[in-house]
Design a protein around this motif. Structure first.
Motif, PDB file in Angstrom:
ATOM      1  N   ASP A 151       0.829  -1.214   0.000  1.00 16.52           N
ATOM      2  CA  ASP A 151       0.000   0.000   0.000  1.00 16.52           C
ATOM      3  C   ASP A 151       0.860   1.260   0.000  1.00 16.52           C
ATOM      4  O   ASP A 151       0.590   2.218  -0.732  1.00 16.52           O
ATOM      5  N   ARG A 152       1.899   1.277   0.801  1.00 16.33           N
ATOM      6  CA  ARG A 152       2.753   2.461   0.909  1.00 16.33           C
ATOM      7  C   ARG A 152       3.599   2.647  -0.353  1.00 16.33           C
ATOM      8  O   ARG A 152       3.838   3.777  -0.779  1.00 16.33           O
ATOM      9  N   VAL A 153       4.045   1.557  -0.957  1.00 14.75           N
ATOM     10  CA  VAL A 153       4.795   1.647  -2.219  1.00 14.75           C
ATOM     11  C   VAL A 153       3.881   2.192  -3.318  1.00 14.75           C
ATOM     12  O   VAL A 153       4.288   3.068  -4.094  1.00 14.75           O
ATOM     13  N   THR A 154       2.654   1.713  -3.350  1.00 16.34           N
ATOM     14  CA  THR A 154       1.687   2.214  -4.333  1.00 16.34           C
ATOM     15  C   THR A 154       1.459   3.703  -4.140  1.00 16.34           C
ATOM     16  O   THR A 154       1.425   4.475  -5.111  1.00 16.34           O
ATOM     17  N   ARG A 155       1.300   4.124  -2.899  1.00 13.65           N
ATOM     18  CA  ARG A 155       1.087   5.547  -2.606  1.00 13.65           C
ATOM     19  C   ARG A 155       2.307   6.371  -3.029  1.00 13.65           C
ATOM     20  O   ARG A 155       2.170   7.430  -3.647  1.00 13.65           O
ATOM     21  N   ALA A 156       3.495   5.896  -2.688  1.00 16.38           N
ATOM     22  CA  ALA A 156       4.718   6.635  -3.034  1.00 16.38           C
ATOM     23  C   ALA A 156       4.873   6.782  -4.547  1.00 16.38           C
ATOM     24  O   ALA A 156       5.198   7.871  -5.037  1.00 16.38           O
ATOM     25  N   THR A 157       4.620   5.709  -5.283  1.00 15.41           N
ATOM     26  CA  THR A 157       4.762   5.812  -6.737  1.00 15.41           C
ATOM     27  C   THR A 157       3.690   6.719  -7.333  1.00 15.41           C
ATOM     28  O   THR A 157       3.977   7.472  -8.270  1.00 15.41           O
ATOM     29  N   ALA A 158       2.498   6.695  -6.778  1.00 15.69           N
ATOM     30  CA  ALA A 158       1.438   7.594  -7.263  1.00 15.69           C
ATOM     31  C   ALA A 158       1.815   9.056  -7.009  1.00 15.69           C
ATOM     32  O   ALA A 158       1.585   9.920  -7.857  1.00 15.69           O
ATOM     33  N   ILE A 159       2.404   9.322  -5.868  1.00 11.27           N
ATOM     34  CA  ILE A 159       2.824  10.695  -5.550  1.00 11.27           C
ATOM     35  C   ILE A 159       3.923  11.137  -6.508  1.00 11.27           C
ATOM     36  O   ILE A 159       3.921  12.277  -6.997  1.00 11.27           O
ATOM     37  N   LEU A 160       4.853  10.246  -6.806  1.00  8.27           N
ATOM     38  CA  LEU A 160       5.910  10.593  -7.764  1.00  8.27           C
ATOM     39  C   LEU A 160       5.334  10.896  -9.142  1.00  8.27           C
ATOM     40  O   LEU A 160       5.783  11.824  -9.816  1.00  8.27           O
ATOM     41  N   PHE A 161       4.331  10.129  -9.556  1.00 12.77           N
ATOM     42  CA  PHE A 161       3.655  10.434 -10.825  1.00 12.77           C
ATOM     43  C   PHE A 161       2.984  11.804 -10.753  1.00 12.77           C
ATOM     44  O   PHE A 161       3.035  12.579 -11.711  1.00 12.77           O
ATOM     45  N   ALA A 162       2.356  12.109  -9.625  1.00 13.10           N
ATOM     46  CA  ALA A 162       1.691  13.412  -9.470  1.00 13.10           C
ATOM     47  C   ALA A 162       2.708  14.548  -9.536  1.00 13.10           C
ATOM     48  O   ALA A 162       2.458  15.579 -10.176  1.00 13.10           O
ATOM     49  N   LEU A 163       3.843  14.370  -8.881  1.00  7.96           N
ATOM     50  CA  LEU A 163       4.886  15.395  -8.931  1.00  7.96           C
ATOM     51  C   LEU A 163       5.390  15.583 -10.366  1.00  7.96           C
ATOM     52  O   LEU A 163       5.581  16.715 -10.821  1.00  7.96           O
ATOM     53  N   GLU A 164       5.581  14.477 -11.073  1.00 10.86           N
ATOM     54  CA  GLU A 164       6.066  14.571 -12.451  1.00 10.86           C
ATOM     55  C   GLU A 164       5.028  15.216 -13.362  1.00 10.86           C
ATOM     56  O   GLU A 164       5.367  16.031 -14.221  1.00 10.86           O
ATOM     57  N   THR A 165       3.778  14.876 -13.160  1.00 10.88           N
ATOM     58  CA  THR A 165       2.706  15.449 -13.973  1.00 10.88           C
ATOM     59  C   THR A 165       2.630  16.961 -13.803  1.00 10.88           C
ATOM     60  O   THR A 165       2.283  17.681 -14.736  1.00 10.88           O
ATOM     61  N   GLY A 166       2.982  17.445 -12.618  1.00  6.80           N
ATOM     62  CA  GLY A 166       2.918  18.868 -12.342  1.00  6.80           C
ATOM     63  C   GLY A 166       4.079  19.678 -12.891  1.00  6.80           C
ATOM     64  O   GLY A 166       4.087  20.907 -12.793  1.00  6.80           O
ATOM     65  N   LEU A 167       5.058  19.021 -13.484  1.00  2.57           N
ATOM     66  CA  LEU A 167       6.207  19.750 -14.017  1.00  2.57           C
ATOM     67  C   LEU A 167       5.816  20.540 -15.261  1.00  2.57           C
ATOM     68  O   LEU A 167       5.075  20.054 -16.107  1.00  2.57           O
ATOM     69  N   ASP A 168       6.344  21.746 -15.340  1.00  4.76           N
ATOM     70  CA  ASP A 168       6.113  22.604 -16.506  1.00  4.76           C
ATOM     71  C   ASP A 168       7.408  22.646 -17.307  1.00  4.76           C
ATOM     72  O   ASP A 168       8.338  23.377 -16.967  1.00  4.76           O
ATOM     73  N   PHE A 169       7.475  21.840 -18.361  1.00  5.02           N
ATOM     74  CA  PHE A 169       8.703  21.727 -19.138  1.00  5.02           C
ATOM     75  C   PHE A 169       8.990  22.978 -19.965  1.00  5.02           C
ATOM     76  O   PHE A 169      10.142  23.235 -20.299  1.00  5.02           O
ATOM     77  N   ASP A 170       7.965  23.760 -20.277  1.00  8.29           N
ATOM     78  CA  ASP A 170       8.184  24.994 -21.026  1.00  8.29           C
ATOM     79  C   ASP A 170       8.862  26.046 -20.159  1.00  8.29           C
ATOM     80  O   ASP A 170       9.831  26.664 -20.571  1.00  8.29           O
ATOM     81  N   GLN A 171       8.339  26.246 -18.967  1.00  5.93           N
ATOM     82  CA  GLN A 171       8.906  27.269 -18.087  1.00  5.93           C
ATOM     83  C   GLN A 171      10.040  26.737 -17.220  1.00  5.93           C
ATOM     84  O   GLN A 171      10.931  27.483 -16.854  1.00  5.93           O
ATOM     85  N   GLY A 172       9.995  25.449 -16.903  1.00  7.89           N
ATOM     86  CA  GLY A 172      10.985  24.869 -15.999  1.00  7.89           C
ATOM     87  C   GLY A 172      12.299  24.498 -16.639  1.00  7.89           C
ATOM     88  O   GLY A 172      13.301  24.314 -15.958  1.00  7.89           O
ATOM     89  N   GLY A 173      12.289  24.370 -17.953  1.00  6.96           N
ATOM     90  CA  GLY A 173      13.516  24.078 -18.685  1.00  6.96           C
ATOM     91  C   GLY A 173      14.258  22.855 -18.171  1.00  6.96           C
ATOM     92  O   GLY A 173      13.676  21.797 -17.954  1.00  6.96           O
ATOM     93  N   GLU A 174      15.553  23.030 -17.974  1.00  8.67           N
ATOM     94  CA  GLU A 174      16.429  21.930 -17.572  1.00  8.67           C
ATOM     95  C   GLU A 174      16.092  21.407 -16.175  1.00  8.67           C
ATOM     96  O   GLU A 174      16.230  20.211 -15.915  1.00  8.67           O
TER      97      GLU A 174
END
Length: 133
Positions: A62-85
């Motif tokens: 359960d905790r591994v599933t939660r951690a991986t879901a949070i990592l996906f959420a963090l990645e989804t929130g990245l703005d590659f246009d403004q955030g660049g490198e």
């Protein structure tokens, strides 16, 4: 009636879900949401470590599933246009961290979970200090 049966099965789990949902709603966007996600990620990883140590496979899963879901959420929130490198680097970090967590989930060694939690806590601290400035 599903809510009542879930509450009776595991009231602590129900409380945690309600608490996380409430804090997420309050931090709807921006830096506060990222800080909350990092806090939840670190907590999930530490709980996975404890579960691995005590051979509590369901809790660890359960905790591994939660951690991986949070990592996906963090990645989804990245703005590659403004955030660049920086965004690209964070995306690689999140993907690599997910791979480490999934690999660690195959065994009962708590060390990888704790090491990953420590790394993410360090990043969360840096994020918090940048957000406060």
């Amino acid at each position: 009636m599903a809510y009542a049966s879930t509450l009776l099965r595991d009231p602590w789990a129900t409380y945690r879900e309600i608490d996380a949902a409430g804090r997420t709603a309050q931090a709807a966007t921006g830096p506060k949401l990222v800080q909350l996600l990092y806090a939840e990620l670190v907590a999930a990883l530490r709980a996975a470590a404890c579960a691995a140590e005590h051979r509590q496979h369901r809790v660890k899963s359960d905790r591994v599933t939660r951690a991986t879901a949070i990592l996906f959420a963090l990645e989804t929130g990245l703005d590659f246009d403004q955030g660049g490198e920086v965004s690209k680097t964070l995306a690689r970090l999140y993907a690599g961290t997910r791979a480490q967590i999934v690999h660690a989930a195959l065994g009962d060694d708590p060390t990888p979970f704790r090491a990953t939690a420590d790394s993410m806590a360090e990043i969360a601290g840096a994020w918090a200090s940048i957000s406060a400035a």
